[in-house]
Design an enzyme around this catalytic site. Structure first.
Site, PDB file in Angstrom:
ATOM      1  N   GLU A   1       9.010  17.422  14.617  1.00  0.00           N
ATOM      2  CA  GLU A   1       9.404  17.248  13.227  1.00  0.00           C
ATOM      3  C   GLU A   1       8.525  18.113  12.319  1.00  0.00           C
ATOM      4  O   GLU A   1       7.305  17.987  12.329  1.00  0.00           O
ATOM      5  CB  GLU A   1       9.287  15.776  12.816  1.00  0.00           C
ATOM      6  CG  GLU A   1       9.830  15.520  11.426  1.00  0.00           C
ATOM      7  CD  GLU A   1       9.834  14.050  11.063  1.00  0.00           C
ATOM      8  OE1 GLU A   1      10.807  13.599  10.451  1.00  0.00           O
ATOM      9  OE2 GLU A   1       8.852  13.353  11.389  1.00  0.00           O
TER      10      GLU A   1
ATOM     11  N   CYS B   1      13.229  12.125   6.640  1.00  0.00           N
ATOM     12  CA  CYS B   1      13.234  11.861   8.080  1.00  0.00           C
ATOM     13  C   CYS B   1      14.634  11.980   8.651  1.00  0.00           C
ATOM     14  O   CYS B   1      14.803  12.099   9.869  1.00  0.00           O
ATOM     15  CB  CYS B   1      12.632  10.488   8.375  1.00  0.00           C
ATOM     16  SG  CYS B   1      13.434   9.139   7.504  1.00  0.00           S
TER      17      CYS B   1
ATOM     18  N   GLU C   1       9.457   2.611  11.054  1.00  0.00           N
ATOM     19  CA  GLU C   1      10.414   3.702  10.849  1.00  0.00           C
ATOM     20  C   GLU C   1       9.618   4.992  10.858  1.00  0.00           C
ATOM     21  O   GLU C   1       8.717   5.173  10.031  1.00  0.00           O
ATOM     22  CB  GLU C   1      11.167   3.534   9.526  1.00  0.00           C
ATOM     23  CG  GLU C   1      12.168   2.389   9.520  1.00  0.00           C
ATOM     24  CD  GLU C   1      13.309   2.569  10.495  1.00  0.00           C
ATOM     25  OE1 GLU C   1      13.524   3.718  10.964  1.00  0.00           O
ATOM     26  OE2 GLU C   1      13.979   1.583  10.803  1.00  0.00           O
TER      27      GLU C   1
ATOM     28  N   LYS D   1       0.852  -1.187   0.000  1.00  0.00           N
ATOM     29  CA  LYS D   1       0.000   0.000   0.000  1.00  0.00           C
ATOM     30  C   LYS D   1       0.891   1.242   0.000  1.00  0.00           C
ATOM     31  O   LYS D   1       1.454   1.636   1.020  1.00  0.00           O
ATOM     32  CB  LYS D   1      -0.898   0.048   1.236  1.00  0.00           C
ATOM     33  CG  LYS D   1      -1.998   1.132   1.117  1.00  0.00           C
ATOM     34  CD  LYS D   1      -2.389   1.730   2.463  1.00  0.00           C
ATOM     35  CE  LYS D   1      -1.600   2.962   2.832  1.00  0.00           C
ATOM     36  NZ  LYS D   1      -1.754   4.122   1.913  1.00  0.00           N
TER      37      LYS D   1
END
Length: 482
Positions: A383, A284, A250, A173
């Site tokens: 973030e 990231c 992750e 997906k």
């Protein structure tokens, strides 16, 4: 006329129940393509196909798996310019970055083609007389893969390749923002000669397709890359499912780059600009916290500002562009919101942070640099996932190290220094899964493990030989010869 691209289930391209439109962030008038959306029933068919294909594929020979993965690698690499252009067009990376990402995907499949031939076990003597002990690795089963939009071909590659290498079957997906790269990769895999049902593509929302993968009892494992909030929900769902699923997460990062007084200034600036702003900061592993010691602070900020003024922000497909657009309006709004938060908190917006107009309508944002920031501010703790970085002043190396580790994340970190003493100490004491010395925090070779600590990652590492820890399970078998 736009051709509707279909989902791939049980070896067939099939229609969906809706349409996802893929928009070019460099030119919002440009529709990259239209892609069929899967619903719950179609996702369940993909899972059933993967389950049915698992017994035969899990017992296929290493040569069969090598051949399939090698064919996939060869086609990806032979088409890297074409696929890189598609990637840049739909995600907003510059064309060289897009081509580089595609090349990495091809290299990943080549690596795991070799790994199919290298998987070994152990044989030893039991502590009981006359018994033999064998330790082998076997595939876990059907693996559901949920991937993000920022690396739309490399991250799927480093999940799909090891899964197939070790004999698992896959339901993939991709992120709804970037179905084009996922579809192109799936077409290549479909032509590789793997049996029907071994690999399946279902484009759709996380609330429907993702949730079905999480709830379905025939999915043995989930590999996820995305936000911390979603990762925690996935972990909870995997633990509560019956039977429990293996899971690999992750997630985010708030990565520090320490710049010491003895650093080569030119090197430090290039490292910081690359880590903070290339790929539009949508990594990231981006260097969003620049922790600079007092003796070099002012010179670093001045040199950084001059370097940033020379960055070309424009259409990702244009020659000479350094920074492409933000991926979509939602992400642009988030970036702007954090720029305002930083100003409200008392940090100084030293340069950039302005919306830009270009020849075509797109999500163009001038890279932003904050100074006079502290590590307690939200812009230093949360973030942002955009071209926004803040400079935090530190007295000395010891304070810089403490600030570097003062975060809930632990993905990547870096240091710029000419001192072997400080470089060695930082590598040992940085609380991150990946540490760079005089290099950008973003950028890891395809044959070594990728992953972090604390809130950034959970479970086995991705990439390299360490990927087998997630995609295989260990079996211990005893034999009494009689």
């Amino acid at each position: 006329m736009t051709v509707l691209q279909k989902n791939f289930i049980a070896g067939e391209w099939v229609d969906g129940t809706g349409i996802t439109r893929d928009i070019n962030p460099s030119n919002t008038k440009d529709v990259v393509g239209e892609y069929a959306r899967a619903d719950k029933a179609q996702t369940e068919k993909a899972i059933a196909a993967a389950k049915a294909a698992f017994p035969a594929w899990s017992r296929s020979t290493p040569q069969e798996r090598f051949d399939a993965l090698n064919r996939i690698s060869s086609e990806i690499l032979s088409r890297k310019e074409e696929l890189g252009r598609l990637l840049a067009r739909e995600e907003g990376k510059t064309l060289p970055e897009g081509i580089g990402e595609v090349a990495r995907a091809g290299q990943i499949f080549a690596f795991f083609a070799g790994e199919a031939l290298r998987l070994t076990g152990e044989k030893g003597a039991s502590v009981r007389p006359g018994l033999d002990v064998e330790i082998t690795r076997e595939p876990v089963g059907v693996v559901g893969m949920i991937t993000p939009w920022n690396f739309p071909i490399a991250i799927p590659a480093w999940k799909i390749a090891p899964a197939l290498c070790y004999g698992n079957t896959v339901v993939f997906k991709p992120a709804e923002l970037v179905p084009g790269s996922a579809h192109a990769l799936s077409e290549i895999i479909a032509r590789s000669g793997i049996p029907a049902g071994v690999f399946n593509l279902v484009v759709g929302s996380g609330s429907v397709v993702g949730q079905t993968l999480l709830e379905h009892p025939d999915v043995a494992a989930i590999s996820f890359t995305g936000s911390v909030q979603t990762g925690r929900k996935i972990a909870q769902a995997c633990v509560l499912s019956n039977p429990m699923k293996k899971f690999q997460l992750e997630m985010g990062g708030k990565n520090p780059l320490v710049v010491l007084d003895d650093a080569d200034l030119k090197v430090a600036v290039e490292v910081a600009v690359n880590g903070a702003y290339f790929s539009t900061g949508q990594r990231c592993t981006a260097s969003s916290r620049l922790i600079v010691t007092s003796g070099i602070h002012d010179r670093f900020v001045a040199a950084m500002t001059e370097r940033m003024k020379g960055l070309a922000v424009d259409d990702a497909l244009k020659s000479g562009v350094h920074v492409g657009p933000v991926v979509d309006q939602s992400q642009l709004d988030q970036d702007l919101r954090y720029i305002k938060i930083g100003q409200d908190e008392g940090a100084r917006l030293h340069w950039g942070g302005e919306l830009l107009n270009r020849e075509t309508p797109g999500f163009y944002l001038q890279p932003a640099l904050f100074t006079e920031a502290s590590n307690t501010m939200r812009i230093a703790r949360e973030e942002i996932f955009g071209p926004v970085a803040c400079v935090i002043r530190a007295r000395d190396y010891e304070e810089a190290l403490a600030i570097s580790n003062d975060t809930e994340f632990g993905l990547a970190s870096g240091i710029c220094t000419t001192s072997l003493k400080y470089a060695s100490h930082y590598k040992r004491n940085s609380e991150a899964g990946m540490v760079m010395v005089n290099l950008p925090t973003a950028g890891v070779d395809y044959h070594v493990p990728f992953g972090g600590r604390k809130g950034s990652s959970y479970g086995a590492r991705e990439q390299g030989a360490y990927a087998r820890e997630f995609y295989t399970t260990v079996k211990t078998a005893y034999t009494f010869p009689g």
